[in-house]
Design an enzyme around this catalytic site. Structure first.
Site, PDB file in Angstrom:
ATOM      1  N   HIS A   1       0.818  -1.218   0.000  1.00  0.00           N
ATOM      2  CA  HIS A   1       0.000   0.000   0.000  1.00  0.00           C
ATOM      3  C   HIS A   1       0.858   1.277   0.000  1.00  0.00           C
ATOM      4  CE1 HIS A   1      -3.043  -2.886   0.688  1.00  0.00           C
ATOM      5  NE2 HIS A   1      -3.013  -2.913   1.999  1.00  0.00           N
TER       6      HIS A   1
ATOM      7  N   LYS B   1       0.125  -0.035  13.552  1.00  0.00           N
ATOM      8  CA  LYS B   1      -1.129  -0.400  14.225  1.00  0.00           C
ATOM      9  C   LYS B   1      -1.130   0.286  15.585  1.00  0.00           C
ATOM     10  CE  LYS B   1      -2.334  -4.113  11.475  1.00  0.00           C
ATOM     11  NZ  LYS B   1      -3.444  -3.913  10.530  1.00  0.00           N
TER      12      LYS B   1
HETATM   13  C1  BG6 Z   1      -4.739  -4.757   4.624  1.00  0.00           C
HETATM   14  C2  BG6 Z   1      -3.860  -5.207   5.751  1.00  0.00           C
HETATM   15  O1  BG6 Z   1      -4.114  -4.955   3.389  1.00  0.00           O
HETATM   16  O2  BG6 Z   1      -5.032  -3.368   4.787  1.00  0.00           O
HETATM   17  C3  BG6 Z   1      -4.494  -4.920   7.099  1.00  0.00           C
HETATM   18  O3  BG6 Z   1      -3.615  -6.604   5.618  1.00  0.00           O
HETATM   19  C4  BG6 Z   1      -4.903  -3.463   7.195  1.00  0.00           C
HETATM   20  O4  BG6 Z   1      -3.616  -5.255   8.158  1.00  0.00           O
HETATM   21  C5  BG6 Z   1      -5.712  -3.048   5.982  1.00  0.00           C
HETATM   22  O5  BG6 Z   1      -5.648  -3.285   8.391  1.00  0.00           O
HETATM   23  C6  BG6 Z   1      -5.971  -1.552   5.979  1.00  0.00           C
HETATM   24  O6  BG6 Z   1      -6.862  -1.241   4.960  1.00  0.00           O
HETATM   25  P1  BG6 Z   1      -7.835  -0.005   5.057  1.00  0.00           P
HETATM   26  O7  BG6 Z   1      -8.629  -0.061   3.802  1.00  0.00           O
HETATM   27  O8  BG6 Z   1      -8.655  -0.186   6.302  1.00  0.00           O
HETATM   28  O9  BG6 Z   1      -6.954   1.214   5.159  1.00  0.00           O
END
Ligand code: BG6
Length: 485
Positions: A238, A336
């Site tokens: 991401h 986190k």
């Molecule tokens: C996921 C991760 O790809 O993205 C998770 O595995 C994380 O750990 C999540 O919580 C976060 O996504 P978003 O859309 O809530 O920002």
């Protein structure tokens, strides 16, 4: 590649967590707005034994739990259920897989999309079974969930296994951040406005920060998470995708090859962070017990129920070695149990070259692109603080604010998978990740892990509800900047 709208969607792992939280609610959203192809059938498969009624009930319950009451409508739920089929198959059971393929062949009358939402170690085996059943040729596409492996070697293994069966232009690697409205809006902001491009470079930008902060802990996914950590779970995919979209050159158009060719150049220009640099360019952290919004939360090891050296926070100082970004630090951080949920890109411009206002404090301009929890774009400017200023002008930082949430209040917010499903069903790969992107990203991340190992660096503790270990502050302040909080 020309593709037809798919007429069959097969979801492997349909009884899993992702399907319940995201995939089924997204399909419901598309059904509700009549956006699914009229003749689309959805075949779910998982290990659990369920008959058709049992599966429909499971889907209804997922929608109940995950779709807000005001958006639920019995007619549309019924219409979605009318498209559904289920067939159980153990992925380690070749007879069951073959029987599943047989069903797929019977249901198939046109293009088909296979969505693999299982543990990645099954990807090659599933694709081989599909290939053996003649289900991998023209008109077939495969969507792969992250993580594509846990390092470069395993990513190559998965990509090679899948690539032996499906051509690259029919492989759709999901990074759900690319399906988010705010992330696409970053492209709209950069390439739909002439205003920013002349300033979008090292001459005018002093530093960039990309933050993805979450308040949640590991949410019952401890076993998966402990194998991954913040770097593999969030940063490798991401954050690096956000970095690419922020830093890439303008593509010549919005098609898969043009966009992905520009993203890969950014990844290839990332300066390696090796054992000599890890201490000054990276920080890993792990949360201990603390409080978020006044509510006490346990530490990571307590949640996990065992000792662990996995990082739940990572901050990096990255450099992109090309003309546009030479010398500009890109600070990336994700964690986190941070104090608030925030996904944000912050670009700080260079200071005025000379102040005509004596000692008055003039802060540099900045552009803040907030993607989550709400979309908002703010341009931070200096303004005169009202007053008679007998001892010289005083300045305040004010924001030119674009609250997209409010501006588009009446437009329904889409889940990322709504967009991604429509694109995959239509065969448009622009918002999916190409093989070379995942592999170059792993190569860079592997270098950091090797550096940590060589330098004997272990995660530092940080109390839940804080912005990571104090060394994360040192990481940025060493260069005269500070985190935006
Ligand atoms: C996921 C991760 O790809 O993205 C998770 O595995 C994380 O750990 C999540 O919580 C976060 O996504 P978003 O859309 O809530 O920002």
């Amino acid at each position: 590649m020309t593709a037809n709208n798919a007429q069959l969607l097969v979801i492997f792992g349909v009884t899993g967590d992702l399907a319940q939280r995201m995939l089924l609610p997204s399909l419901y959203g598309l059904q509700r707005d009549a956006l699914l192809p009229a003749d689309l059938t959805i075949l779910g498969t998982g290990r659990t034994a369920l008959d058709q009624e049992g599966f429909a009930l499971y889907v209804r319950e997922a929608i109940e739990r995950r779709v807000p009451a005001g958006e639920r409508d019995a007619t549309h739920i019924d219409a979605l259920c009318a498209r559904l089929r289920y067939q159980a198959a153990g992925l380690d059971n070749s007879n069951e897989l073959a029987a599943l393929c047989q069903t797929i062949r019977q249901l198939r009358t046109g293009d088909v999309v296979f969505h693999l939402s299982t543990a990645p170690r099954w990807y090659s085996a599933i694709c081989s079974a599909l290939g053996a059943a003649g289900l991998s040729g023209a008109g077939t596409r495969v969507m792969l969930e992250k993580p594509i492996g846990h390092d470069l070697a395993s990513a190559i293994e998965i990509n090679t296994g899948v690539g032996q069966i499906f051509d690259e232009d029919r492989i759709f690697r999901v990074d759900h951040y690319l399906g988010k409205e705010g992330v696409q809006n970053l492209l709209a902001l950069r390439f739909g406005n002439a205003l920013f491009e002349p300033l979008w470079n090292a001459r005018h930008i002093a530093q960039v920060q990309i933050t993805v902060a979450e308040t949640v802990g590991v949410e019952g996914r401890g076993d998966y998470y402990d194998e991954s950590g913040a770097m593999r779970d969030m940063l490798q995919n991401h954050l690096l995708q956000l970095l690419c979209l922020t830093a890439m050159e303008p593509p010549s158009n919005f098609d898969p090859a043009a966009v992905r060719n520009e993203k890969i150049k950014v990844l290839r220009s990332l300066r390696p962070i090796d054992s000599d640099d890890v201490a000054t360019h990276s920080v890993a952290g792990q949360y201990t017990a603390g409080a978020i919004d006044g509510v006490a939360v346990p530490g990571y090891r307590d949640e996990l129920g065992r000792q662990s050296q996995t990082e739940t926070f990572v901050a990096l100082r990255a450099h992109i070695d090309n003309w546009r970004w030479s010398g500009v630090p890109f600070y990336l951080r994700t964690g986190k149990r941070m104090p608030r949920r925030a996904t944000e890109i912050y670009l700080q411009f260079r200071a005025v070259p000379h102040s005509i206002f004596g000692g008055a404090l003039i802060e540099p301009n900045a552009l803040v692109i907030q993607l989550q929890p709400e979309e908002r774009i703010s341009l931070m400017l200096m303004s005169k603080t009202p007053g008679l200023d007998r001892s010289g002008l005083k300045f305040s930082q004010v924001a030119l604010d674009l609250d997209l949430h409010e501006t588009f209040e009446t437009v329904r917010k889409r889940l990322a998978y709504e967009r991604l499903y429509l694109d995959a069903l239509e065969g448009n790969g622009t918002l999916f990740v190409r093989r070379d992107e995942t592999e170059v990203a792993w190569q860079w991340v592997d270098g950091i892990f090797a550096g940590w190992k060589h330098a004997g660096l272990a995660p530092r503790n940080y109390p839940a509800g804080t912005w990571g270990p104090s060394s994360a502050v040192g990481l940025i302040e060493r260069n005269g900047f500070s985190w935006r909080e």
